[in-house]
Design a protein around this motif. Structure first.
Motif, PDB file in Angstrom:
ATOM      1  N   PRO A  39      39.470  46.198  33.897  1.00 51.14           N
ATOM      2  CA  PRO A  39      39.671  46.176  35.226  1.00 51.14           C
ATOM      3  C   PRO A  39      41.294  46.289  35.597  1.00 51.14           C
ATOM      4  N   PHE A  40      42.024  45.683  34.850  1.00 53.61           N
ATOM      5  CA  PHE A  40      43.343  45.815  35.131  1.00 53.61           C
ATOM      6  C   PHE A  40      44.077  47.512  34.780  1.00 53.61           C
ATOM      7  N   GLY A  41      43.507  47.795  33.726  1.00 55.67           N
ATOM      8  CA  GLY A  41      43.804  49.361  33.448  1.00 55.67           C
ATOM      9  C   GLY A  41      43.497  50.125  34.425  1.00 55.67           C
ATOM     10  N   ALA A  42      42.240  50.148  35.224  1.00 53.61           N
ATOM     11  CA  ALA A  42      42.019  50.863  36.160  1.00 53.61           C
ATOM     12  C   ALA A  42      42.831  50.630  37.230  1.00 53.61           C
ATOM     13  N   MET A  81      41.597  42.808  40.159  1.00 48.74           N
ATOM     14  CA  MET A  81      40.669  41.464  40.582  1.00 48.74           C
ATOM     15  C   MET A  81      39.261  41.931  41.310  1.00 48.74           C
ATOM     16  N   THR A  82      39.402  42.826  42.021  1.00 46.52           N
ATOM     17  CA  THR A  82      38.278  43.606  42.693  1.00 46.52           C
ATOM     18  C   THR A  82      37.003  44.074  41.635  1.00 46.52           C
ATOM     19  N   LEU A  83      37.668  44.783  40.458  1.00 41.11           N
ATOM     20  CA  LEU A  83      36.757  45.212  39.403  1.00 41.11           C
ATOM     21  C   LEU A  83      36.084  44.176  38.676  1.00 41.11           C
ATOM     22  N   ARG A  84      36.863  43.151  38.605  1.00 38.51           N
ATOM     23  CA  ARG A  84      36.704  41.843  37.723  1.00 38.51           C
ATOM     24  C   ARG A  84      35.270  41.353  38.597  1.00 38.51           C
ATOM     25  N   ALA A  85      35.424  41.017  39.759  1.00 37.06           N
ATOM     26  CA  ALA A  85      34.599  40.428  40.576  1.00 37.06           C
ATOM     27  C   ALA A  85      33.204  41.437  40.915  1.00 37.06           C
ATOM     28  N   ILE A  86      33.384  42.621  40.794  1.00 30.27           N
ATOM     29  CA  ILE A  86      32.254  43.471  40.945  1.00 30.27           C
ATOM     30  C   ILE A  86      31.585  43.406  39.542  1.00 30.27           C
ATOM     31  N   SER A  87      32.243  43.163  38.319  1.00 30.06           N
ATOM     32  CA  SER A  87      31.747  43.153  37.160  1.00 30.06           C
ATOM     33  C   SER A  87      31.145  41.879  36.589  1.00 30.06           C
ATOM     34  N   GLY A  88      31.475  40.851  37.576  1.00 28.94           N
ATOM     35  CA  GLY A  88      30.907  39.468  37.308  1.00 28.94           C
ATOM     36  C   GLY A  88      31.789  38.502  36.442  1.00 28.94           C
ATOM     37  N   GLN A  89      32.894  38.946  36.509  1.00 29.78           N
ATOM     38  CA  GLN A  89      34.025  38.301  35.725  1.00 29.78           C
ATOM     39  C   GLN A  89      34.587  37.315  36.749  1.00 29.78           C
ATOM     40  N   GLY A  90      35.480  36.283  36.108  1.00 31.35           N
ATOM     41  CA  GLY A  90      36.013  35.261  36.900  1.00 31.35           C
ATOM     42  C   GLY A  90      37.203  35.724  37.923  1.00 31.35           C
TER      43      GLY A  90
END
Length: 118
Positions: A39-42, A81-90
């Motif tokens: 997510p952070f790489g993207a 953070m947005t991609l983490r949230a979308i992928s179900g990560q904290g």
């Protein structure tokens, strides 16, 4: 090679940020690193695209704090953070604060050091 070095530094620092986070939570660093990094790489890639786009009419300086560094840092953070949230990560508030500070230190810190040395 010099042209791609700033992106390489940013990418390495994002990986280090994720590895430190996994280690601090007693998670297997290498086994799950890709899950944490993507997510952070993207977000980092999006930040670089945005920084290049903003500078399209001027000379792009990847080592500049403003606008390049700030834009890359903010997009890496928000995108990650947005991609983490979308992928179900904290995305707990405390994690957002820590990530904001550490990514700022990493992504802006080396740029500030270069400016100070110049």
């Amino acid at each position: 090679m010099k042209r791609y070095a700033p992106f390489g530094i940013d990418a390495l620092l994002v990986i280090v940020f994720c590895a430190i986070g996994r280690r601090s939570h007693d998670e297997a660093v290498l086994a799950g690193l890709l899950k944490t990094v993507w997510p952070f790489g993207a977000g980092l890639i999006l930040g670089w695209v945005a920084a290049v786009f903003v500078a399209r009419n001027a000379r792009f300086d990847a080592t500049a704090l403003w606008p390049s560094g700030i834009l890359i840092w903010a997009t890496t953070l928000v995108g990650g953070m947005t991609l983490r949230a979308i992928s179900g990560q904290g995305v707990a508030a405390s994690f957002v604060i820590v990530a904001s500070c550490v990514l700022a230190l990493f992504l802006l810190g080396w740029r500030a050091a270069i400016r100070a040395l110049r």
